[in-house]
Design an enzyme around this catalytic site. Structure first.
Site, PDB file in Angstrom:
ATOM      1  N   ARG A   1      -5.547   8.261   5.457  1.00 18.41           N
ATOM      2  CA  ARG A   1      -6.599   8.096   6.458  1.00 18.41           C
ATOM      3  C   ARG A   1      -6.471   9.058   7.635  1.00 18.41           C
ATOM      4  NH1 ARG A   1      -7.365   1.528   6.177  1.00 18.41           N
ATOM      5  NH2 ARG A   1      -8.787   1.555   4.393  1.00 18.41           N
TER       6      ARG A   1
ATOM      7  N   ASP B   1      -6.350  -0.967  10.150  1.00 18.95           N
ATOM      8  CA  ASP B   1      -7.608  -0.835   9.414  1.00 18.95           C
ATOM      9  C   ASP B   1      -8.763  -0.356  10.294  1.00 18.95           C
ATOM     10  OD1 ASP B   1      -6.615  -1.497   6.921  1.00 18.95           O
ATOM     11  OD2 ASP B   1      -7.015  -3.635   7.156  1.00 18.95           O
TER      12      ASP B   1
ATOM     13  N   ARG C   1     -13.370   2.147   4.480  1.00 19.70           N
ATOM     14  CA  ARG C   1     -13.353   2.177   5.941  1.00 19.70           C
ATOM     15  C   ARG C   1     -13.737   3.552   6.498  1.00 19.70           C
ATOM     16  NH1 ARG C   1     -12.106  -2.856   7.041  1.00 19.70           N
ATOM     17  NH2 ARG C   1     -10.534  -3.918   5.761  1.00 19.70           N
TER      18      ARG C   1
END
Length: 425
Positions: free
Chosen positions: A347, A316, A388
């Site tokens: 991501r 994360d 995030r």
């Protein structure tokens, strides 16, 4: 679509923060695991963000009585979980959807799990397939790979011995929750230890989970109910890491983050910052379910780093670490991180595409990326609906002006992020 702008910070800061969001992973589990008791669980400092409130709502739909006073929550379960009359909305939370798959797999009834447009696009077969292999009845879109997920609870799941091909705390937790209601002892093994909140909390509640010499967790089925929870949820180290990053990239700055879980599987990113040259100190204060303490981060010159081990412990935080890498001296690499492609967004693509907008020299790989550090330039960032990504590049704005698009996603995990960020100026 909500957005905000961040201006370059032209001064140092030295602050203590005790208002960072409560731990998201632990909050989710507190709500879910309370259903295994027959007495009221008392949870203080529960995360009052969209994702965790959705989980609380699902627990209520399953028959539990909820009393809330701010961030204090009392959960009184029923003797038998209720078949809901409506869908169970997990919002943006993959943790909620995947763990509920395991929890509900052995509960009598029919259940439908849905989420927002981002969650409905995320792959679920990595959890659903192992559960199906032990008799769970789970279906969904695209051959059962995507939500809505339809679960028909099976009263007696088959005992299993499962060596997971992916190191995922969500897969592990789903299988453990299913195993608690199996007809015999179940075994689960992972190649690399992932977040172990599930094991710690369930053991604290009286569940029998035993690690054997071959690396398997032996999960004994419940013979009754578990003890209720009485817990104060600590600060989320993943959320706190954004302000650790802020201190790391801002000359002569320091931050002390209070009451964080110091679980070794959750603070690897801080150790990476330490390897990059940042001064990081851990001050343990107590240990109830989880070790808890303070983390001090002091700015120092950033050097490049190679990250290829313990990836599941910092999955994360890698978007935020990419900002530190972009400002470090030398070439940094991230590898063995293919798991990044199945988070709230892809991501890897989200990180490198936005770094490109910031003028950062990079190379993208299937399982990671390479970053040549130097400087970050002003840019307009697309978060892809990933909290995030949004917060990582917002912190980058302390070094060079940033405009962050699609920022509503931040409310899923850290509603007061912008408020704390503004306090640095």
């Amino acid at each position: 679509m909500e957005k905000f702008s961040i201006k370059k910070l032209d001064k140092a800061f030295d602050i203590e923060i005790d208002s960072i969001a409560s731990d998201k992973s632990i909050s989710h589990r507190c709500a879910m695991f309370s259903l295994f008791s027959d007495k009221t669980s008392y949870i203080k400092n529960y995360l009052t963000a969209e994702d965790t409130l959705n989980t609380l709502s699902i627990v209520e739909q399953l028959g539990a009585k909820i009393k809330r006073n701010g961030s204090s929550v009392e959960i009184t379960p029923t003797s038998k979980l209720t078949e809901p009359k409506d869908v169970l909305d997990c919002g943006n939370s993959g943790t909620a959807m995947r763990l509920f798959c395991g929890l509900l797999a052995s509960v009598d009834g029919a259940f439908t799990l849905v989420g927002d447009k981002y969650l409905m696009n995320r792959p679920m077969s990595r959890v659903a397939n192992p559960l199906r292999s032990i008799g769970a009845l789970i279906d969904g879109r695209e051959n059962g790979n995507k939500a809505p997920l339809f679960i028909r609870g099976v009263k007696e799941l088959t005992p299993f011995s499962y060596h997971s091909p992916v190191d995922s705390a969500q897969v592990k937790s789903a299988m453990i929750l299913a195993a608690l209601r199996a007809t015999g002892i179940c075994k689960y093994k992972e190649n690399e230890l992932t977040r172990d909140h599930t094991e710690r909390m369930l053991k604290g509640m009286g569940a029998k989970l035993v690690n054997d010499k071959n690396g398997f967790i032996n999960i004994h089925p419940l013979t009754g109910t578990l003890k209720p929870l009485n817990i104060t949820v600590p600060t989320d180290p993943s959320s706190a890491f954004f302000f650790a990053l802020a201190a790391a990239i801002t000359k002569d700055s320091r931050v002390l983050i209070k009451n964080v879980t110091l679980n070794p599987t959750r603070i690897e990113a801080y150790h990476v910052l330490k390897r990059m040259g940042v001064i990081v100190n851990f001050i343990e204060k107590e240990n109830v379910y989880e070790p808890i303490g303070d983390i001090e981060v002091i700015n120092n010159e950033l050097n490049a780093v190679n990250v290829s081990e313990n990836i599941s412990w910092l999955i994360d935080e890698l978007p935020a670490l990419s900002i530190a890498m972009s400002l470090a001296k030398g070439k940094s690499t991230v590898s063995n991180a293919k798991e990044l492609r199945v988070k709230e967004s892809d991501r890897i693509t989200a990180v490198v595409s936005n770094l490109k907008l910031c003028g950062v020299d990079y190379k993208e790989y299937e399982d990671g990326y390479e970053i040549n550090g130097g400087k970050i330039q002003k840019a307009v960032i697309n978060s892809s609906g990933d909290h995030r990504i949004a917060m990582s590049f917002a912190i980058a704005g302390l070094n060079s002006d940033m405009e962050i698009e699609d920022t509503q996603c931040i409310d899923t995990s850290f509603p007061n992020f912008k408020e704390i960020l503004d306090s640095l100026y």
